[in-house]
Design a protein around this motif. Structure first.
Motif, short mmCIF file in Angstrom:
data_model
loop_
_atom_site.label_atom_id
_atom_site.label_comp_id
_atom_site.label_asym_id
_atom_site.label_seq_id
_atom_site.Cartn_x
_atom_site.Cartn_y
_atom_site.Cartn_z
N LEU B 284 0.59 -1.21 0.17
CA LEU B 284 0.17 0.20 -0.13
C LEU B 284 0.96 1.43 0.13
CD1 LEU B 284 -2.86 -1.19 2.12
CD2 LEU B 284 -2.99 -0.81 0.21
N GLY B 285 2.28 0.81 0.06
CA GLY B 285 2.96 2.37 -0.02
C GLY B 285 3.57 2.65 1.32
N SER B 287 5.68 2.62 4.28
CA SER B 287 7.94 3.04 4.82
C SER B 287 7.63 1.87 5.09
CB SER B 287 8.65 4.46 5.25
OG SER B 287 8.31 4.76 6.31
N THR B 291 5.27 0.78 8.43
CA THR B 291 5.17 -0.87 8.63
C THR B 291 5.38 -1.11 9.66
OG1 THR B 291 5.71 -1.19 6.64
CG2 THR B 291 4.95 -3.44 7.28
N THR C 4 2.78 5.06 -13.01
CA THR C 4 3.75 3.97 -11.87
C THR C 4 4.75 4.19 -11.57
OG1 THR C 4 3.42 2.54 -14.05
CG2 THR C 4 2.38 1.65 -12.33
N ARG C 7 4.72 7.48 -9.01
CA ARG C 7 4.83 6.63 -7.66
C ARG C 7 5.80 6.15 -7.37
NH1 ARG C 7 -1.61 5.11 -7.49
NH2 ARG C 7 -0.65 4.40 -4.85
N HIS C 8 5.92 5.27 -8.42
CA HIS C 8 7.52 4.61 -7.53
C HIS C 8 8.68 5.19 -7.56
CE1 HIS C 8 9.66 0.25 -7.91
NE2 HIS C 8 10.52 1.34 -8.32
N ARG C 10 8.01 7.83 -5.58
CA ARG C 10 8.63 8.46 -3.80
C ARG C 10 9.09 8.40 -3.61
NH1 ARG C 10 3.32 7.74 -0.61
NH2 ARG C 10 4.47 6.80 0.41
N ASP C 15 11.55 11.01 3.81
CA ASP C 15 11.03 10.45 4.66
C ASP C 15 11.21 11.12 5.95
OD1 ASP C 15 8.69 10.01 6.28
OD2 ASP C 15 8.56 7.79 5.53
#
Lengths: 272, 396, 313
Positions: B284-285, B287, B291, C4, C7-8, C10, C15
């Motif tokens: 679902l994306g 990280s 998770t 796709t 999005r890949h 990202r 983060d």
């Protein structure tokens, strides 16, 4: 397509030996088996003759392996199993109270789906059962080991490396070693639980040839998924479905002219 | 084909032979019984431990021991006025001993008792404390204003004329050290468990896991030695407190010993969370970290809790580290004061007690207490882990 | 397709929290490894220089004097107590594990009670084992043996090598059981079936097929138990160790000197800690080498066994 192929195979086979007129060798009478509360075998009755190859076929979970394991009481090893009914071999009820399972298993050998040679040498694998049953002298052992390896068509391949590990053999060789191990102690019956399911076609055909050879000396019951295999090697075939015996009869009849609709559907590949 | 009678066929073993009966193998039967009996030894040991530790503690538990310095005496002449049971207790004899002594010996013993009482130093005659049986539950658990003190206090002072056996300072000491150890060890061990099980690359994991588990291979006496010689000095320099050896140092050192325990159980719990969960989250994306934090950790919380409980059990039972680092029994909640744990007390004092005496019995009582505490924490830990694993496997 | 890919990628976006927490847990891991490394380096660095053949092979006359001290009796004492322990613990532990894996019905009450007892035994504090040894082996078994044998003075009813070893055997029982059980469970069930189908009895199957396969695992369990016991001091404190004795122990009823206890004595009873420091470090190094060497051997055997079993299927 499958239908014609199997019919062709059956047609090529020599006519099955007429069943012996005496009492059947293995008599399964109204056997039901429960795992806890669930009934895995439902009132099965079946008579098997001596020195005949019988195939148990049917989709997975139909109880064919379970029934096979009843014949040498391997199901005893599982907790929570209850068996009703009666199985007689040579006229003796093998579930009678005074039966020694160990003695029974000496007479009913077994070959498993996954080849399971002991992590010992090839020689020791075959000699294991012989030693268990009291054979001590080196020369007797040597002769018996050689004879069983010859009967299982493995001798020529392994005679130069009898004392190297059995785990070094190929899958097909390992399975033939397991057969050699089983026949070394001269059982009357050999149970085979999908013996060729993990093997390639060449190894499979060697096992099949071997089974036809062994038929002369042993009563063989074989569980198989492979219907062509059943057609090629068996004299009698029993078809099981969800714990029930649907049909039992000469192999040729089961594959060419089954009397039950479900048998026909299965052997023609409509399900399974 | 002529039908052949079955019995005439040559067979290596006739089928009749199978009827030898399943009881016909005495060796097999004996071996099975023997194996079963031996396997009961684990149960026997747990029972024996409980029985024999409790047995030695029994007299204190039921208030039969008496440590009062000054006891009411019975004049020798009044021997016959008292019942045998009374006399037996008065003379500190077992029933068997009492039966085996004759009348003259009995008289001599009673005279001895009188002499003993006469030898009590004069200054205790007026001291009310000297008449107290300090092994009564009241004095074991409640504070008491001993003469010379200006307020009620909890005191463990098992030597001297009036022996004070208040176990509260020991319990406080144990908890203090244990909690410091857990506060230090749990975050580190759980953090490392998350890292190793969820975030690290497989190659890293294969190295790190056995290395951390190696920490449990260090004997506790070596950890204690290290804390005493090195850690105490380092921590004092960093935190600048007064006493070099205190509960804080002991707690941190205890943490060293507990980290591998908590780590391996928590790591095990985290890895046993089905991969399907993590893969669904990753798909679902989320990280890796999200998770781990949002999916895996919540699922593994019971396992982490159990790890902490089992770590607690290990920590309160640890002896040598605390024994070497700090051992003065002071009643204080400050982490920079010394502390004496239950284990330390048993280890340090058992060598010097009179076997069968009140001090000896109280040390066994402490042992029984410790055994009960670890028993309960192990039960809870195992129960939680069991439930957790069954739940993950979809059983109930 | 482009969608796709966008999005890949990202992960281009930094983060922060992911980075922060991965870093934090990574640091925790590093910190733990740091502790281990610090302890080991400190001990090896300080202990190596004072370690000598003379030191490990001398019976000491003065414990606190580097010139006349030695740790031979401690090495001997530790070795003997651990050896005697294995004689008791291995058979009992292995047989219990055999019962649990080969015989016990999985769901029965007795099996669950045995497992619970093993788990509990593993969690009993080591000093409680010491108390047990004192209360049971010495004060009960030993005293009664003296009575039965009519010994004029107490021979069995006092701290001794044999009682220390037995106490340790009780303590390490779970270690042996768990390791053996693990190795028994790893043996493919097909091997047992094959043997039974050939008409072997259960006992024959266990003795001829199962145990030979499980041997390395049993060995691992034994080594782990030995390594655990070798470093334990608390249980022997009350059951047999002594600070100093002349010569080596001769009989099971003798007391003994011990490496771990010696570390304790040297670090707490010395009048001049600076003078005894080299002796202390050298002793610790020897103790650590002993337990670590055993641990590493156990880990290696275990790794090899796992590889072999994986090859077996």
């Amino acid at each position: 397509m499958a239908e014609t192929l199997i019919q062709k195979i059956v047609a090529q086979q020599a006519p099955a030996a007429a069943p012996a007129a005496g009492a059947p060798f293995i008599r399964i009478e109204d056997v039901s088996l429960y795992y806890g509360a669930s009934k895995a075998l439902k009132n099965i009755s079946l008579n098997l003759d001596e020195k005949v190859v019988t195939a148990f076929i049917g989709p997975s979970g139909c109880g064919k392996s379970t029934l096979l394991r009843c014949l040498n009481r391997m199901n005893d090893l599982i907790d929570n199993v209850r068996i009703d009914g009666c199985i007689k071999i040579g006229g003796h009820d093998i579930y009678a109270g005074d039966v020694d399972v160990i003695e029974l298993r000496k007479r009913v050998g077994m070959v498993f789906q996954k080849s399971n040679p002991f992590p010992k040498s090839i020689y020791e694998n075959v000699a294991y059962g012989l030693r268990l049953h009291g054979m001590k002298s080196k020369s007797d052992l040597d002769a018996a080991v050689e004879q069983s390896l010859r009967s299982s068509a493995l001798w020529d391949e392994v005679k130069d490396r009898l004392h190297s590990s059995a785990l070094g053999l190929s899958g097909g060789q390992q399975q033939r070693l397991c057969i050699a191990r089983a026949i070394a102690i001269k059982p009357d019956i050999i149970l085979m639980d999908e013996p060729a399911s993990a093997l390639d076609p060449i190894a499979t055909s060697r096992i099949e040839e071997l089974i036809l050879e062994l038929k002369k000396d042993f009563t063989i019951v074989i569980v198989t998924h492979n219907m062509q295999q059943a057609a090629r090697i068996s004299d009698q075939t029993a078809f099981f479905y969800i714990g029930e015996l649907i049909e039992f009869g000469p192999t040729a009849k089961i594959f060419t002219n089954p009397s039950q609709k479900r048998t026909e559907d299965y052997v023609t590949g409509r399900f399974g | 084909m002529t039908p052949e009678p079955k019995s005439e066929q040559p067979r290596p073993h006739g089928w009749i032979g199978i009827h030898r009966g399943h009881k016909a193998r005495p060796v097999e039967w004996l071996a099975e019984k023997f194996i079963f009996l031996v396997s009961l030894s684990a149960i026997a040991m747990v029972l024996l431990i409980f029985l024999f530790v409790a047995r030695e503690a029994m007299p204190v538990f039921f208030g039969e021991a008496n440590t009062a310095l000054i006891q009411p005496t019975i004049p020798v002449a009044e021997l016959d006025k008292h019942s045998p049971a009374e006399l037996q207790r008065y003379l500190d004899l077992t029933p068997e001993q009492y039966k085996s002594v004759d009348h003259d010996t009995l008289l001599a013993l009673m005279q001895g008792k009188l002499d003993e009482q006469n030898e009590v130093p004069e200054n205790f005659r007026k001291d009310a404390d000297a008449r107290i049986n300090t092994t009564e539950w009241k004095y074991l658990l409640q504070s008491h204003q001993w003469s010379g003190y200006d307020r009620p206090e909890y005191i463990w002072q098992p030597v001297g004329q009036i022996k004070k056996f208040n176990i509260i300072p020991l319990i406080v000491g144990t908890l203090k050290v244990t909690l410091i150890g857990l506060l230090f060890a749990v975050p580190l061990a759980v953090g490392a468990a998350i890292y190793v099980s969820q975030l690290a690359r497989p190659r890293v994991r294969e190295v790190v896991k056995p290395v951390i588990e190696m920490l449990s291979g260090i004997p506790s006496v070596v950890v204690g030695f290290f804390a005493l010689l090195v850690l105490a000095t380092v921590l004092q320099k960093i935190f600048g407190y007064q006493t070099r050896l205190n509960a804080f140092v002991a707690g941190i050192a205890l943490g060293f010993a507990v980290i591998p325990v908590i780590f391996s159980i928590a790591e095990d719990a985290l890895t046993s969370v089905p991969r399907a969960y993590t893969q669904a989250a990753l798909a679902l994306g989320a990280s890796r970290w999200q998770t781990a934090w949002q999916i895996v950790l919540p699922a593994a919380i019971p396992g982490v809790f159990a790890a902490t409980v089992l770590g607690f059990g290990r920590a309160i039972g640890e002896t040598m580290i605390v024994l070497m680092v700090c051992s003065a029994s002071v009643m204080s909640w400050s982490i920079f004061d010394s502390a004496r744990s239950i284990t330390t007390t048993i280890a340090a004092e058992m060598g010097e007690v009179v076997a069968g005496g009140p001090h000896y019995r109280i040390l066994f009582l402490l042992g029984a207490l410790l055994f009960a505490a670890t028993f309960v924490s192990n039960m809870i830990g195992d129960f939680v882990i069991h439930r957790f694993k069954n739940k993950l496997e979809g059983k109930r | 397709m482009n969608g796709t890919q966008a999005r890949h990628f990202r992960a281009d976006k930094f983060d922060f929290w992911s980075f922060f927490f991965s870093g934090l847990t990574g640091l925790a891991t590093l910190f733990i490894i740091g502790i281990l490394v610090t302890i080991l380096v400190n001990i090896i660095y300080n202990g190596w220089s004072s370690l000598s053949w003379h030191f490990v092979s001398t019976i000491p006359t003065d414990l606190f004097n580097m010139k006349t001290t030695g740790i031979l009796p401690m090495i001997v004492g530790t070795t003997i107590r651990v050896f005697v322990m294995t004689i008791f613990v291995i058979p009992v532990g292995v047989i219990t594990a055999i019962y649990l894996t080969e015989y016990a019905p999985n769901t029965s009450l007795i099996t669950r009670v045995i497992r619970a007892a093993v788990n509990n035994l593993a969690g009993v504090p080591s000093i409680v084992f010491g108390l047990f040894g004192l209360g049971f082996f010495i004060n009960f078994v030993g005293k009664n043996m003296d009575l039965l044998l009519h010994n004029p003075t107490s021979v069995w009813g006092r701290p001794a090598l044999i009682w220390a070893a037995l106490t340790l055997a009780v303590m390490t029982l779970p270690v042996v059981i768990v390791a053996t059980e693990e190795s028994l469970k790893a043996i493919p069930p097909g091997l047992r079936e094959a043997s039974l189908a050939l008409g072997a009895t259960k006992l024959e199957t266990i003795l001829k097929i199962v145990l030979p396969q499980a041997l390395p695992g049993i060995l691992t369990g034994g080594i782990l138990a030995v390594s655990r016991a070798a470093g334990e001091v608390a249980p022997i404190l009350l059951t047999g160790v002594c600070t100093y004795m002349v010569g080596l122990p001769h009989s099971p009823t003798d007391q003994f000197m011990d490496l771990g206890y010696h570390v304790f004595i040297l670090s707490t009873q010395s009048n001049d800690i600076d003078a005894t420091r080299p002796i202390l470090y050298a002793t610790v190094l020897v103790l650590l080498m002993l337990t670590f060497a055993l641990n590493i051997v156990a880990i290696l055997i275990r790794a090899r066994v796992r590889k072999k079993l994986r090859a077996l299927g």
